[in-house]
Design an enzyme around this catalytic site. Structure first.
Site, PDB file in Angstrom:
ATOM      1  N   LYS A  13       0.810  -1.208   0.000  1.00  0.00           N
ATOM      2  CA  LYS A  13       0.000   0.000   0.000  1.00  0.00           C
ATOM      3  C   LYS A  13       0.853   1.271   0.000  1.00  0.00           C
ATOM      4  CE  LYS A  13      -2.090   0.534   3.859  1.00  0.00           C
ATOM      5  NZ  LYS A  13      -1.339   1.644   4.504  1.00  0.00           N
ATOM      6  N   ARG A  88      -8.305   4.088   9.244  1.00  0.00           N
ATOM      7  CA  ARG A  88      -7.925   2.751   9.656  1.00  0.00           C
ATOM      8  C   ARG A  88      -9.158   1.978  10.150  1.00  0.00           C
ATOM      9  NH1 ARG A  88      -3.091   0.596  11.299  1.00  0.00           N
ATOM     10  NH2 ARG A  88      -1.895   2.477  11.022  1.00  0.00           N
ATOM     11  N   ARG A 127      11.116 -11.841   6.217  1.00  0.00           N
ATOM     12  CA  ARG A 127      12.109 -10.764   6.293  1.00  0.00           C
ATOM     13  C   ARG A 127      13.179 -11.035   7.346  1.00  0.00           C
ATOM     14  NH1 ARG A 127       8.280  -5.459   6.716  1.00  0.00           N
ATOM     15  NH2 ARG A 127       7.650  -5.300   4.549  1.00  0.00           N
ATOM     16  N   ARG A 160      13.092  -9.180  13.025  1.00  0.00           N
ATOM     17  CA  ARG A 160      12.499  -8.234  13.964  1.00  0.00           C
ATOM     18  C   ARG A 160      11.286  -8.905  14.589  1.00  0.00           C
ATOM     19  NH1 ARG A 160      10.473  -2.910  11.913  1.00  0.00           N
ATOM     20  NH2 ARG A 160       9.263  -4.381  10.702  1.00  0.00           N
ATOM     21  N   ARG A 171      -1.055  -9.569  13.450  1.00  0.00           N
ATOM     22  CA  ARG A 171      -1.292  -8.265  12.820  1.00  0.00           C
ATOM     23  C   ARG A 171      -2.385  -8.365  11.767  1.00  0.00           C
ATOM     24  NH1 ARG A 171       4.413  -6.687  10.686  1.00  0.00           N
ATOM     25  NH2 ARG A 171       3.410  -4.897   9.739  1.00  0.00           N
TER      26      ARG A 171
END
Ligand SMILES: [Zn+2]
Length: 222
Positions: A13, A88, A127, A160, A171
């Site tokens: 996005k 949001r 990642r 992370r 999430r």
């Protein structure tokens, strides 16, 4: 033309909002940037936002809404805005409609960048970052030559906390809960454009620009 960009974490996005805003000469208003600017300037809103961010919490709606409203009165927003990361949730969406309506403006289009959940988990959960030089890697798309080791400096690679598969799944659950009502809200008002978010950045950008232009052309014919 005022456009809202929606998409799950990992859907691309932010990248697309940046590309399309340059292409269509619209201001790119990203709430993440607004927070950082407010922090840097040390405004009252910035200080309030900071206390929430430091605690790992989402910044409350009222603070975010005020920042966005202040931002869109700037001269560069005159010909239109792409909202990235805002609204949001439904409360923010309704507040934004009210505020724009007071200025005789409105949200014209909502671009929903759709990516399969499995793909999102793979994108985000893969990642890895070098502990020493911060070089980014991806288990699938850009793996290091030797597993767990940085190609550049030989440093140790780590994930992370935000990027572990478990966190990513959490999430996505939070995202879905907040965004589904939003998609329904914009769909009812006929503003929603669904765009396939799988492919290269150029391909996805092309699809978004095409669908925005097509929609604008149809609206003018009516
Ligand atoms: Zn390194």
């Amino acid at each position: 033309m005022n456009v809202v960009f929606l998409g799950a974490p990992g859907a691309g996005k932010g990248t697309q909002a940046m590309r399309v805003s340059e292409k269509l000469k619209l201001a790119h208003v990203a709430t993440g940037d607004l927070f950082r600017e407010a922090l840097a300037k040390g405004t009252e809103q910035g200080r309030r936002a900071k206390s929430f961010m430091e605690a790992g919490k989402l910044v409350p709606d009222e603070i975010t809404i005020q920042m966005v409203l202040d931002r869109i009165t700037a001269p560069d927003c005159g010909s239109g805005v792409i909202f990235d990361g805002f609204p949001r949730n439904l409360i923010q969406a309704e507040a934004l409609d009210l505020a724009l309506g007071r200025e005789g403006r409105a949200i014209d289009r909502v671009v929903y960048i759709k990516v399969d959940e499995q793909v999102l988990i793979e994108r985000l959960g893969g990642r890895w970052i070098c502990r020493r030089c911060q070089a980014p890697y991806h288990a699938t798309y850009s793996p290091p030559k030797v597993a767990g080791k940085c190609d550049r400096c030989g440093g140790e690679l780590y994930q992370r906390a935000d990027d572990t598969t478990e966190t990513v799944k959490r999430r996505l659950v939070v995202y879905r809960a907040e965004t589904s009502p939003l998609i329904e809200y914009y769909s009812k008002s006929g503003k929603l454009l669904e765009v396939d978010g799988v492919g290269s950045e150029e391909e996805v950008e092309g699809r978004i620009v095409d669908s925005l232009r097509r929609r604008t052309a149809t609206a003018k014919e009516k």
